[in-house]
Motif scaffolding. Structure first.
Motif, PDB file in Angstrom:
ATOM      1  N   VAL A  34       0.656  -1.032   0.514  1.00 36.14           N
ATOM      2  CA  VAL A  34      -0.053   0.013  -0.238  1.00 36.14           C
ATOM      3  C   VAL A  34       1.265   1.356  -0.347  1.00 36.14           C
ATOM      4  CG1 VAL A  34      -1.887   1.510   1.415  1.00 36.14           C
ATOM      5  CG2 VAL A  34      -2.081  -1.414   0.746  1.00 36.14           C
ATOM      6  N   GLU A  35       2.496   0.939   0.373  1.00 35.05           N
ATOM      7  CA  GLU A  35       2.986   2.620   0.909  1.00 35.05           C
ATOM      8  C   GLU A  35       3.503   2.773  -0.909  1.00 35.05           C
ATOM      9  OE1 GLU A  35       5.420   1.260   3.820  1.00 35.05           O
ATOM     10  OE2 GLU A  35       3.875   2.222   5.437  1.00 35.05           O
ATOM     11  N   TYR A  36       3.561   1.309  -1.532  1.00 33.62           N
ATOM     12  CA  TYR A  36       4.191   1.302  -2.383  1.00 33.62           C
ATOM     13  C   TYR A  36       3.080   2.790  -4.043  1.00 33.62           C
ATOM     14  CZ  TYR A  36       8.709  -1.475  -1.668  1.00 33.62           C
ATOM     15  OH  TYR A  36       9.351  -2.549  -1.247  1.00 33.62           O
ATOM     16  N   ILE A  37       1.894   2.536  -3.716  1.00 33.89           N
ATOM     17  CA  ILE A  37       1.235   1.817  -4.248  1.00 33.89           C
ATOM     18  C   ILE A  37       0.563   3.637  -3.992  1.00 33.89           C
ATOM     19  CG2 ILE A  37      -1.091   2.476  -4.349  1.00 33.89           C
ATOM     20  CD1 ILE A  37      -1.173  -1.011  -4.445  1.00 33.89           C
ATOM     21  N   ILE A  38       0.721   4.094  -2.566  1.00 35.01           N
ATOM     22  CA  ILE A  38       0.869   5.225  -2.410  1.00 35.01           C
ATOM     23  C   ILE A  38       1.654   6.322  -3.241  1.00 35.01           C
ATOM     24  CG2 ILE A  38       0.613   7.064  -0.376  1.00 35.01           C
ATOM     25  CD1 ILE A  38      -0.817   4.959   1.305  1.00 35.01           C
ATOM     26  N   HIS A  39       2.781   5.711  -2.608  1.00 35.89           N
ATOM     27  CA  HIS A  39       4.074   6.189  -3.284  1.00 35.89           C
ATOM     28  C   HIS A  39       3.500   6.937  -5.157  1.00 35.89           C
ATOM     29  CE1 HIS A  39       8.604   7.802  -4.570  1.00 35.89           C
ATOM     30  NE2 HIS A  39       8.510   8.299  -3.164  1.00 35.89           N
ATOM     31  N   ARG A  40       3.604   5.667  -5.818  1.00 35.54           N
ATOM     32  CA  ARG A  40       3.219   6.034  -6.926  1.00 35.54           C
ATOM     33  C   ARG A  40       1.587   6.210  -7.253  1.00 35.54           C
ATOM     34  NH1 ARG A  40       1.099   6.909 -11.441  1.00 35.54           N
ATOM     35  NH2 ARG A  40      -0.031   5.316 -12.501  1.00 35.54           N
ATOM     36  N   ILE A  41       0.766   6.621  -6.925  1.00 35.89           N
ATOM     37  CA  ILE A  41       0.163   7.803  -6.976  1.00 35.89           C
ATOM     38  C   ILE A  41       0.380   9.296  -6.276  1.00 35.89           C
ATOM     39  CG2 ILE A  41      -2.482   9.021  -6.562  1.00 35.89           C
ATOM     40  CD1 ILE A  41      -2.950   5.314  -6.212  1.00 35.89           C
ATOM     41  N   ALA A  42       0.870   9.690  -5.906  1.00 36.74           N
ATOM     42  CA  ALA A  42       1.475  10.672  -5.397  1.00 36.74           C
ATOM     43  C   ALA A  42       2.625  11.716  -6.134  1.00 36.74           C
ATOM     44  CB  ALA A  42       1.449  10.663  -3.378  1.00 36.74           C
ATOM     45  N   GLU A  43       3.862  10.494  -6.800  1.00 42.95           N
ATOM     46  CA  GLU A  43       5.413  10.858  -6.755  1.00 42.95           C
ATOM     47  C   GLU A  43       4.862  10.158  -8.652  1.00 42.95           C
ATOM     48  OE1 GLU A  43       6.546  12.710  -4.687  1.00 42.95           O
ATOM     49  OE2 GLU A  43       5.394  12.575  -2.644  1.00 42.95           O
ATOM     50  N   GLY A  44       4.321   9.724  -8.262  1.00 41.33           N
ATOM     51  CA  GLY A  44       4.915   8.786  -9.781  1.00 41.33           C
ATOM     52  C   GLY A  44       5.352   7.786 -10.254  1.00 41.33           C
ATOM     53  N   THR A  45       6.202   7.353  -8.750  1.00 41.57           N
ATOM     54  CA  THR A  45       7.135   6.560  -9.451  1.00 41.57           C
ATOM     55  C   THR A  45       6.942   5.303  -8.502  1.00 41.57           C
ATOM     56  OG1 THR A  45       8.493   6.620  -6.996  1.00 41.57           O
ATOM     57  CG2 THR A  45       8.775   7.813  -9.783  1.00 41.57           C
ATOM     58  N   ALA A  79     -10.763   5.382  -2.831  1.00 37.87           N
ATOM     59  CA  ALA A  79     -11.134   5.587  -1.470  1.00 37.87           C
ATOM     60  C   ALA A  79     -10.714   7.223  -1.600  1.00 37.87           C
ATOM     61  CB  ALA A  79     -10.033   4.994  -0.079  1.00 37.87           C
ATOM     62  N   ALA A  80      -9.898   7.667  -1.401  1.00 38.38           N
ATOM     63  CA  ALA A  80      -9.428   9.162  -1.960  1.00 38.38           C
ATOM     64  C   ALA A  80     -10.093   9.976  -2.741  1.00 38.38           C
ATOM     65  CB  ALA A  80      -8.487   9.774  -2.735  1.00 38.38           C
ATOM     66  N   LYS A  81     -10.462   9.524  -4.001  1.00 36.65           N
ATOM     67  CA  LYS A  81     -11.146  10.009  -5.123  1.00 36.65           C
ATOM     68  C   LYS A  81     -12.643   9.899  -4.506  1.00 36.65           C
ATOM     69  CE  LYS A  81     -14.030   8.883  -9.735  1.00 36.65           C
ATOM     70  NZ  LYS A  81     -13.656   7.972 -10.199  1.00 36.65           N
ATOM     71  N   PHE A  82     -13.329   9.306  -3.808  1.00 35.16           N
ATOM     72  CA  PHE A  82     -14.796   9.387  -3.135  1.00 35.16           C
ATOM     73  C   PHE A  82     -14.785  10.042  -1.534  1.00 35.16           C
ATOM     74  CE2 PHE A  82     -15.379   6.526  -6.481  1.00 35.16           C
ATOM     75  CZ  PHE A  82     -15.735   6.932  -7.204  1.00 35.16           C
ATOM     76  N   ASP A  83     -13.303  10.027  -1.271  1.00 33.49           N
ATOM     77  CA  ASP A  83     -13.506  11.383   0.168  1.00 33.49           C
ATOM     78  C   ASP A  83     -14.356   9.959   1.387  1.00 33.49           C
ATOM     79  OD1 ASP A  83     -12.201  12.948   2.244  1.00 33.49           O
ATOM     80  OD2 ASP A  83     -14.232  14.227   1.921  1.00 33.49           O
ATOM     81  N   VAL A  84     -13.297   8.878   1.818  1.00 30.08           N
ATOM     82  CA  VAL A  84     -13.657   8.131   2.228  1.00 30.08           C
ATOM     83  C   VAL A  84     -13.323   7.593   3.408  1.00 30.08           C
ATOM     84  CG1 VAL A  84     -14.998   5.252   2.775  1.00 30.08           C
ATOM     85  CG2 VAL A  84     -14.290   6.096   0.022  1.00 30.08           C
ATOM     86  N   GLU A  85     -14.033   7.994   4.843  1.00 31.08           N
ATOM     87  CA  GLU A  85     -13.050   8.078   5.615  1.00 31.08           C
ATOM     88  C   GLU A  85     -12.902   6.601   6.462  1.00 31.08           C
ATOM     89  OE1 GLU A  85     -13.205  10.489   8.335  1.00 31.08           O
ATOM     90  OE2 GLU A  85     -14.031  12.064   6.487  1.00 31.08           O
ATOM     91  N   ASP A  86     -11.812   6.654   7.261  1.00 26.98           N
ATOM     92  CA  ASP A  86     -10.540   6.178   7.883  1.00 26.98           C
ATOM     93  C   ASP A  86     -11.746   4.900   8.249  1.00 26.98           C
ATOM     94  OD1 ASP A  86     -11.281   7.591   9.965  1.00 26.98           O
ATOM     95  OD2 ASP A  86      -9.415   6.702  10.326  1.00 26.98           O
ATOM     96  N   THR A 119      -4.921  15.558  -3.286  1.00 25.55           N
ATOM     97  CA  THR A 119      -4.760  16.492  -4.429  1.00 25.55           C
ATOM     98  C   THR A 119      -3.721  16.387  -5.768  1.00 25.55           C
ATOM     99  OG1 THR A 119      -4.225  17.833  -2.144  1.00 25.55           O
ATOM    100  CG2 THR A 119      -2.095  18.274  -4.129  1.00 25.55           C
ATOM    101  N   LYS A 120      -3.480  15.193  -6.004  1.00 23.61           N
ATOM    102  CA  LYS A 120      -2.946  14.930  -6.847  1.00 23.61           C
ATOM    103  C   LYS A 120      -3.971  14.047  -7.655  1.00 23.61           C
ATOM    104  CE  LYS A 120       0.891  13.045  -9.320  1.00 23.61           C
ATOM    105  NZ  LYS A 120       2.011  14.910 -10.144  1.00 23.61           N
ATOM    106  N   LEU A 121      -5.280  13.224  -7.276  1.00 20.28           N
ATOM    107  CA  LEU A 121      -5.235  13.147  -8.254  1.00 20.28           C
ATOM    108  C   LEU A 121      -6.253  14.101  -8.934  1.00 20.28           C
ATOM    109  CD1 LEU A 121      -7.069   9.916  -6.109  1.00 20.28           C
ATOM    110  CD2 LEU A 121      -5.908  10.179  -7.936  1.00 20.28           C
ATOM    111  N   LEU A 122      -6.431  15.098  -8.008  1.00 17.29           N
ATOM    112  CA  LEU A 122      -7.421  16.061  -8.686  1.00 17.29           C
ATOM    113  C   LEU A 122      -6.755  16.978  -9.801  1.00 17.29           C
ATOM    114  CD1 LEU A 122     -10.066  18.221  -8.473  1.00 17.29           C
ATOM    115  CD2 LEU A 122      -8.438  19.371  -6.611  1.00 17.29           C
ATOM    116  N   GLN A 123      -5.206  17.004  -9.299  1.00 25.04           N
ATOM    117  CA  GLN A 123      -4.366  17.284 -10.544  1.00 25.04           C
ATOM    118  C   GLN A 123      -4.244  16.968 -12.125  1.00 25.04           C
ATOM    119  OE1 GLN A 123      -0.839  17.600  -8.656  1.00 25.04           O
ATOM    120  NE2 GLN A 123      -0.805  19.566  -7.838  1.00 25.04           N
ATOM    121  N   GLU A 124      -4.841  15.234 -11.707  1.00 25.43           N
ATOM    122  CA  GLU A 124      -4.862  14.173 -12.879  1.00 25.43           C
ATOM    123  C   GLU A 124      -6.153  14.305 -13.245  1.00 25.43           C
ATOM    124  OE1 GLU A 124      -2.910  10.750 -11.376  1.00 25.43           O
ATOM    125  OE2 GLU A 124      -0.384  11.926 -11.975  1.00 25.43           O
ATOM    126  N   SER A 125      -7.177  14.633 -12.954  1.00 21.14           N
ATOM    127  CA  SER A 125      -8.492  15.104 -13.264  1.00 21.14           C
ATOM    128  C   SER A 125      -8.537  15.693 -14.289  1.00 21.14           C
ATOM    129  CB  SER A 125      -9.604  15.098 -11.908  1.00 21.14           C
ATOM    130  OG  SER A 125      -9.413  16.084 -11.887  1.00 21.14           O
TER     131      SER A 125
END
Length: 201
Positions: A34-45, A79-86, A119-125
């Protein structure tokens, strides 16, 4: 069952099919993925080789490993896209069949980085330029239509605005009333669809 994680829709079959496989990976490794995936979405790698090694070390084949990575990506990005609470995300993942410890491994890193992800998903939408109504009228015939001339407001200079191409939109009065009543169209028009002032073609 409808899920906030899925935008208020049913969970896709492929997600349900991969929950069991995902549950066979130790929760500590799921957290790393999950941390790898978050880094992929936020940082692109994305460290794809390390991610595959983590999953294949858990006795998964390459195809199952890729499916698990895709499922986790779906969970985090949606979860980020639809602003899902934890708390909501935790409940829904467990309803899908993911064990509690695996659910925590997904939810905690997501919640810590939620704002950066959004923030990153909004920039890419896809963002379409706004439109302004230049003129409109009702045309009568066999059926009445509302005809509007629109112009994009996204141009940078006044000269470009003057040269921008207009868009003409036509719809039945009934369809216009539905859209206007539902606040889909906010053009300063009266509810009975009559022209305001001299805004005629």
């Amino acid at each position: 069952m409808k899920f906030h994680l899925c935008g208020g829709l049913d969970a896709p079959d492929w997600i349900l099919a991969n929950i069991v496989t995902l549950s066979t990976i130790p929760s500590t490794r799921v957290k790393v993925l999950v941390e790898y995936i978050i880094h992929r979405i936020a940082e692109g790698t994305f460290d794809y080789d390390s991610a595959l090694k983590i999953t294949t070390d858990a006795s998964l084949g390459v195809s199952d490993a890729k499916a698990c990575i895709a499922a986790l990506h779906f969970m985090v990005s949606n979860a980020a896209k639809f602003d899902v609470e934890d708390s909501t995300l935790s409940r829904e993942l467990q309803q899908l069949g993911l064990p509690k410890e695996h659910t925590d491994a997904v939810v905690r890193p997501y919640w810590e980085r939620r704002e950066a992800l959004q923030t990153k998903l909004l920039q890419e939408s896809l963002q379409l330029p706004s439109l302004e109504v230049k003129a409109w009228q009702i045309q009568s015939g066999d059926t009445r239509h509302v005809v509007m001339r629109l112009k994009s407001t996204a141009d940078d200079t006044e000269q470009e605005k003057d040269e921008a191409e207009d868009f003409v939109v036509s719809m039945t009065v009934e369809k216009f009333r539905v859209l206007h009543h539902g606040n889909v169209l906010i053009f300063g028009l009266s509810q009975d669809c009559r022209p305001i002032g001299n805004n005629m073609f």
